[in-house]
Write a protein that holds these residues in place. Structure first.
Motif, PDB file in Angstrom:
ATOM      1  N   LEU A   2       0.791  -1.239   0.000  1.00 14.34           N
ATOM      2  CA  LEU A   2       0.000   0.000   0.000  1.00 14.34           C
ATOM      3  C   LEU A   2       0.818   1.281   0.000  1.00 14.34           C
ATOM      4  CD1 LEU A   2      -2.690  -1.010   2.655  1.00 14.34           C
ATOM      5  CD2 LEU A   2      -3.187  -0.401   0.285  1.00 14.34           C
ATOM      6  N   VAL A  14      -0.676   5.154  -1.029  1.00 18.63           N
ATOM      7  CA  VAL A  14      -1.601   5.588   0.008  1.00 18.63           C
ATOM      8  C   VAL A  14      -0.865   6.577   0.916  1.00 18.63           C
ATOM      9  CG1 VAL A  14      -2.909   4.820   2.017  1.00 18.63           C
ATOM     10  CG2 VAL A  14      -2.918   3.452  -0.063  1.00 18.63           C
ATOM     11  N   GLU A  24      -5.432   3.044   8.444  1.00 19.51           N
ATOM     12  CA  GLU A  24      -6.858   2.849   8.170  1.00 19.51           C
ATOM     13  C   GLU A  24      -7.067   1.853   7.026  1.00 19.51           C
ATOM     14  OE1 GLU A  24      -9.614   6.301   6.978  1.00 19.51           O
ATOM     15  OE2 GLU A  24      -8.286   7.067   8.565  1.00 19.51           O
ATOM     16  N   GLU A  25      -6.325   2.080   5.947  1.00 16.75           N
ATOM     17  CA  GLU A  25      -6.424   1.217   4.768  1.00 16.75           C
ATOM     18  C   GLU A  25      -6.016  -0.216   5.106  1.00 16.75           C
ATOM     19  OE1 GLU A  25      -6.879   1.562   1.046  1.00 16.75           O
ATOM     20  OE2 GLU A  25      -8.313   2.879   2.040  1.00 16.75           O
ATOM     21  N   ARG A  33      -8.768  -1.866   7.025  1.00 19.09           N
ATOM     22  CA  ARG A  33      -9.875  -2.192   6.139  1.00 19.09           C
ATOM     23  C   ARG A  33      -9.581  -3.476   5.353  1.00 19.09           C
ATOM     24  NH1 ARG A  33     -12.277  -0.283   1.764  1.00 19.09           N
ATOM     25  NH2 ARG A  33     -10.226   0.167   0.891  1.00 19.09           N
ATOM     26  N   ALA A  74      -4.657  -4.582  -3.238  1.00 20.80           N
ATOM     27  CA  ALA A  74      -4.262  -3.338  -2.573  1.00 20.80           C
ATOM     28  C   ALA A  74      -3.740  -2.306  -3.560  1.00 20.80           C
ATOM     29  CB  ALA A  74      -3.204  -3.616  -1.506  1.00 20.80           C
ATOM     30  N   LYS A  96      -5.045  -1.489  -6.153  1.00 21.51           N
ATOM     31  CA  LYS A  96      -6.197  -0.936  -6.874  1.00 21.51           C
ATOM     32  C   LYS A  96      -5.963  -1.005  -8.385  1.00 21.51           C
ATOM     33  CE  LYS A  96      -8.328   1.733  -3.354  1.00 21.51           C
ATOM     34  NZ  LYS A  96      -7.352   1.984  -2.265  1.00 21.51           N
TER      35      LYS A  96
END
Ligand SMILES: Nc1ncnc2c1ncn2[C@@H]1O[C@H](COP(=O)(O)OP(=O)(O)OP(=O)(O)O)[C@@H](O)[C@H]1O
Ligand SMILES: [Mg+2]
Lengths: 238, 356
Positions: A103, A107, A114-115, A118, A151, A153
């Protein structure tokens, strides 16, 4: 325009022709499965798309742009991501750290934790965040690697046998997860042996045999095709 | 983020997943050791203090190898090559430039820079040529030995750079010590109490700086590459750039060791790059626990002190003990003896468990 396209793609290892003149196209938003007997060249096809191997001839296009000789990390940054057949997680690092590494480059630091939380929730690995990734069960390792691939995306996610070694429940849950990602707009290409799973997720199926595209169609068309059944029994030659 | 909070989050990286020591217990222990190190010159003869700076000189190289090998997973036999290059560069520069106006300090920076440049060139061919594993060890060792051979044949008067004679096998001497310009008289860092404190401060800065580095995003990526380079690449990282950067930083630390050693003893020889010299860092770092900076430091100091006290009985004998120690480590505690001794006491096991 196709999100991924290969034109006359060829690859051989020594005398072994592993990918033969493959013309393949994948439409954006599609959920496509690649099947074929062991050694058909499915993983090799993925490695060509990713740049782990370079083809002997032919072209690979991503989003209309030629990426045939691009470096693997460049292709990843363009929006392709992969879950390998053998999970390539970082065994001696914690689950949390594995996700951090996936990430951190896209990010912002303020929302990184937080990510991660999640994703851990999503992967049902919240309890195991501090565990070394190498100590996870086989199914969990698969999940973690899928999580790392997701992750990023990506716009195009390649999955090489995502459910191998999973229990039927886990397999079903994985299917639901992939469907959700697909609904959100991700294009998926998965190599799978489990036909129930293929039926659960795939819009289109391509059969690879001795490195060539042998058949293509919906799952019903493919399962009704006697020639396809025959290659799995070893009755059809190249 | 404000610059202040950015700075605090930067400092927070001093603790993290890539370093074992954390929490009040560790830092109080660290404080005690540091105080003891600061107090030591008050209780010892200043001649001994100056002599013992010798041990500190090597620690930079050891930490560099911990970074390259322990964190990055690339076994380099090249540490002493960079040590030698920087040592000779310091000699050549200072013999020509002299010790006035802080020129020795500029020479230090230049010499470390030269070793870093050399590491960049060598590392480029290694990593962009996709040389890895055993081959990386073989190539780096070869380069080191070639340098040793080359320097050993520079005995003739034609082998001179400006005023500096290379002197072949006998080595180069008589370069000035590091000298700090000071109003009312330069401070010459002879092997003495002042040099001890200067080296200690450098050591502290490098150690804490490296802790921040390995716990940063950069550090995350280099351990990921150690674990699985292909996966790291397939997460979008340009693996070879990270490998090269790690190699250059670690090698430059070896260069710093080389300069400090040369300035401390006013002497550098080709043997500092020989087979024996090249393999010793591997032993220090492997024995302590290469995958952590602190265990590397503790292990290296311990091994150096044992080695030094054994040398009294003959250096061949000491080398055999070193070899045996390495074999025992590899067989019994492959992650390093200090790490093996610590593991029963560590609650945060995730960094310790595993291997095999
Ligand atoms: N790097 C390589 N060098 C030589 N041969 C290879 C290499 N990689 C794959 N092969 C061979 O190419 C053929 C296709 O392999 P590939 O892994 O692509 O098959 P697959 O369809 O993924 O099979 P499976 O279902 O077993 O995973 C096999 O015969 C394999 O042995
Ligand atoms: Mg395969």
């Amino acid at each position: 325009m196709a999100i991924l396209e290969t034109r006359q793609l060829n690859k051989h290892f020594g005398g072994l022709h592993v990918t033969g003149n493959v013309d393949f196209a994948l439409q954006p938003g599609e959920m496509h499965c690649l099947i074929g007997p062991n050694g058909a060249g499915k993983s090799t096809f993925f490695k060509l798309i990713l740049g782990e191997h370079l083809p002997d001839s032919g072209e690979i296009l991503y989003d209309g742009e030629e990426i045939t000789r691009a470096k693997p990390f460049e292709r990843i940054r363009k929006g392709i991501s992969v879950k390998f057949q053998v999970p390539g997680i970082f065994k001696e690092l914690s689950v949390q750290q594995n996700l951090t590494i996936a990430l951190q480059h896209h990010v912002a630091p303020e929302i990184l934790q937080e990510e991660i939380d999640r994703l851990l929730e999503f992967l049902k690995l919240s309890q195991d965040r501090k565990q070394l990734a190498g100590n996870l069960s086989h199914g969990q390792k698969q999940w973690l690697e899928i999580g790392m691939a997701v992750a990023l995306k990506p716009r195009l996610l390649l999955l090489d046998e995502p459910t191998a070694g999973m229990t039927p429940d886990e397999t079903f849950a994985t299917g639901e997860m992939l469907q959700e990602l697909n609904r959100e707009g991700m294009t998926l290409l998965a190599v799978e042996h489990d036909m129930a799973f293929v039926r659960q997720i795939a819009h289109q199926v391509t059969v690879l045999h001795f490195g060539k595209i042998f058949a293509q169609g919906t799952i019903d068309e493919i399962t009704a095709d006697e020639r396809v059944a025959a290659i799995y029994l070893g009755e059809v030659d190249a | 983020m404000s610059s202040a909070s950015r700075f605090t989050s930067f400092l927070k990286l001093i603790e993290g997943p890539q370093t074992l020591g954390k929490g009040p217990k560790f830092w109080s222990g660290f404080g005690v050791v540091l105080l003891a190190a600061c107090a030591y010159p008050f209780f010892a003869d200043s001649y001994d203090v100056g002599n013992n700076v010798y041990f500190f000189n090597w620690l930079f190289m050891a930490m560099g190898l911990s970074l390259i090998w322990g964190y990055g997973g690339a076994l380099s036999f090249g540490q002493t090559a960079f040590f030698g290059v920087a040592g000779y560069a310091y000699g050549v520069l200072t013999i020509n430039l002299g010790d006035a106006y802080g020129l020795t300090l500029i020479s230090l920076v230049l010499a470390v820079g030269i070793s870093a440049l050399f590491a960049t060139i060598l590392g480029y061919f290694l990593f962009f040529g996709r040389i890895s594993g055993v081959f990386l060890g073989i190539v780096t060792l070869s380069v080191t030995l070639v340098l040793e051979r080359f320097m050993a044949q520079t005995a003739g008067p034609e082998w001179a750079i400006g005023k500096a004679r290379l002197n072949g096998f006998n080595g180069m001497g008589a370069m000035p010590s590091l000298t700090i310009p000071w109003p009312g008289g330069n401070i010459v860092l002879y092997p003495d109490v002042t040099l001890y404190y200067v080296t200690l401060v450098l050591l502290l800065v490098c150690y804490l700086g490296l802790r921040i580095l390995v716990n940063s995003r950069f550090g995350n990526v280099i351990v990921a590459i150690r674990e699985n380079p292909m996966r790291a690449e397939m997460l979008g990282y340009d693996v070879r750039k990270y490998q090269l950067a790690t190699f250059v930083i670690g090698s430059a630390l070896a260069g710093l060791s080389g300069v400090l050693y040369t300035s401390w003893g006013n002497y550098i020889t080709p043997a500092s790059m020989g087979m024996t010299a090249a393999s010793l860092p591997i032993v220090w770092v492997a024995v302590g626990g290469r995958s952590d900076l602190t265990t590397t430091l503790v292990g290296t100091l311990a091994v150096l002190i044992v080695f030094q006290s054994l040398t009294i009985y003959g250096s061949q004998y000491a080398l055999i003990v070193m070899g045996t120690l390495l074999v025992i480590t590899v067989l019994i505690a492959p992650r390093g003896i200090v790490i093996a001794l610590l593991s029963p006491f560590m609650r945060r096991k995730s960094k310790l468990e595993g291997e095999r």
